[in-house]
Motif scaffolding. Sequence first.
Motif, mmCIF file in Angstrom:
data_model
loop_
_atom_site.group_PDB
_atom_site.id
_atom_site.type_symbol
_atom_site.label_atom_id
_atom_site.label_comp_id
_atom_site.label_asym_id
_atom_site.label_seq_id
_atom_site.Cartn_x
_atom_site.Cartn_y
_atom_site.Cartn_z
ATOM 1 N N LEU A 176 72.398 -91.374 -37.872
ATOM 2 C CA LEU A 176 73.637 -92.107 -37.801
ATOM 3 C C LEU A 176 74.748 -91.415 -37.297
ATOM 4 C CD1 LEU A 176 73.127 -92.440 -41.364
ATOM 5 C CD2 LEU A 176 71.838 -94.297 -39.788
ATOM 6 N N ASN A 177 74.825 -90.754 -36.107
ATOM 7 C CA ASN A 177 75.988 -89.972 -35.763
ATOM 8 C C ASN A 177 76.856 -90.353 -37.479
ATOM 9 O OD1 ASN A 177 77.087 -89.314 -33.188
ATOM 10 N ND2 ASN A 177 77.936 -91.475 -32.917
ATOM 11 N N GLU A 178 76.634 -89.218 -37.369
ATOM 12 C CA GLU A 178 77.292 -88.731 -39.127
ATOM 13 C C GLU A 178 76.714 -87.836 -39.594
ATOM 14 O OE1 GLU A 178 76.605 -91.515 -42.401
ATOM 15 O OE2 GLU A 178 77.937 -91.905 -41.150
ATOM 16 N N GLY A 179 77.216 -86.655 -40.069
ATOM 17 C CA GLY A 179 77.227 -85.790 -41.348
ATOM 18 C C GLY A 179 76.236 -85.845 -42.518
ATOM 19 N N ILE A 180 75.278 -85.379 -42.504
ATOM 20 C CA ILE A 180 74.484 -85.230 -43.729
ATOM 21 C C ILE A 180 73.803 -84.023 -44.160
ATOM 22 C CG2 ILE A 180 71.765 -85.645 -43.955
ATOM 23 C CD1 ILE A 180 71.338 -86.820 -41.577
ATOM 24 N N GLY A 181 74.532 -84.643 -45.192
ATOM 25 C CA GLY A 181 74.382 -83.706 -46.632
ATOM 26 C C GLY A 181 73.332 -83.477 -47.255
ATOM 27 N N CYS A 182 72.785 -82.101 -47.231
ATOM 28 C CA CYS A 182 71.259 -81.647 -47.518
ATOM 29 C C CYS A 182 71.407 -80.935 -49.000
ATOM 30 C CB CYS A 182 70.524 -81.671 -46.468
ATOM 31 S SG CYS A 182 70.783 -80.281 -45.802
ATOM 32 N N ALA A 183 70.575 -81.018 -49.864
ATOM 33 C CA ALA A 183 70.520 -79.566 -50.906
ATOM 34 C C ALA A 183 68.423 -79.425 -51.058
ATOM 35 C CB ALA A 183 70.797 -80.208 -52.359
ATOM 36 N N LEU A 184 68.621 -78.503 -50.635
ATOM 37 C CA LEU A 184 67.287 -77.928 -51.012
ATOM 38 C C LEU A 184 66.967 -76.880 -52.185
ATOM 39 C CD1 LEU A 184 65.858 -77.513 -47.003
ATOM 40 C CD2 LEU A 184 65.579 -79.465 -48.673
ATOM 41 N N SER A 185 65.612 -77.145 -52.485
ATOM 42 C CA SER A 185 65.131 -75.922 -53.422
ATOM 43 C C SER A 185 64.069 -75.479 -53.749
ATOM 44 C CB SER A 185 66.208 -76.197 -55.173
ATOM 45 O OG SER A 185 65.954 -77.507 -55.740
ATOM 46 N N VAL A 186 63.864 -74.813 -53.836
ATOM 47 C CA VAL A 186 61.931 -74.160 -53.799
ATOM 48 C C VAL A 186 62.268 -73.156 -54.735
ATOM 49 C CG1 VAL A 186 62.225 -72.754 -51.401
ATOM 50 C CG2 VAL A 186 60.296 -73.526 -52.592
ATOM 51 N N LEU A 187 60.827 -72.832 -55.677
ATOM 52 C CA LEU A 187 60.423 -71.631 -56.158
ATOM 53 C C LEU A 187 59.585 -71.158 -55.691
ATOM 54 C CD1 LEU A 187 60.983 -69.939 -59.116
ATOM 55 C CD2 LEU A 187 59.737 -71.497 -59.906
ATOM 56 N N VAL A 188 59.166 -69.845 -55.578
ATOM 57 C CA VAL A 188 57.566 -68.865 -55.087
ATOM 58 C C VAL A 188 57.367 -67.727 -55.823
ATOM 59 C CG1 VAL A 188 57.677 -70.458 -51.986
ATOM 60 C CG2 VAL A 188 58.911 -68.222 -52.927
ATOM 61 N N SER A 189 56.306 -67.344 -55.203
ATOM 62 C CA SER A 189 55.786 -66.019 -55.514
ATOM 63 C C SER A 189 55.441 -65.573 -54.276
ATOM 64 C CB SER A 189 54.264 -66.787 -56.697
ATOM 65 O OG SER A 189 55.118 -67.340 -57.970
#
Length: 160
Positions: free
Chosen positions: A104-117
């Motif tokens: 959209l010609n603008e910044g996009i805030g993002c948050a990711l989380s993941v749990l792995v073994s």
Amino acid sequence: MSGIITDNLGRASGLLKAAGGGKVLQVVEGKMSAAQQLSSSSTWTAITNHTGTITLSATSSKLLVFLTAQLYGATNNNTGIDLYYDIGGAGYNSMGVPTRGNGLNEGIGCALSVLVSPSSTSEINVKPYIKSYNNSGNVYYNYNGSTATYSNMILMEISA
């Protein structure tokens, strides 16, 4: 009420037996405050200056990863982000949490989380990877369209 609770039966007091495992054994944090531009690419490309490194203390431990970042893509340039990890130098593989934002010609805030073994006590390196889904312009990490922002990655070892 006194004594040791040895089961998980409901009681009028609301007390339950303490759960085993799931304790935080170590925490590693890494911040990046510089923007990184990637030329238009439809393949996942590593953010070279943002790596979290941890060595788990037991093969039964889990790895919990949190990432907050800002992405930027030009109009109609859908930008994607994912987390990849490398265990003991074997090569980077996706942690399976790709996300996608509309350009959209603008910044996009993002948050990711993941749990792995990972089932390993070798050194583990974690990096964000980004790409352009429609290959129509540059994509940026830690950039909001006018200035550099910062990202934060937290790696946590969780006992089994």
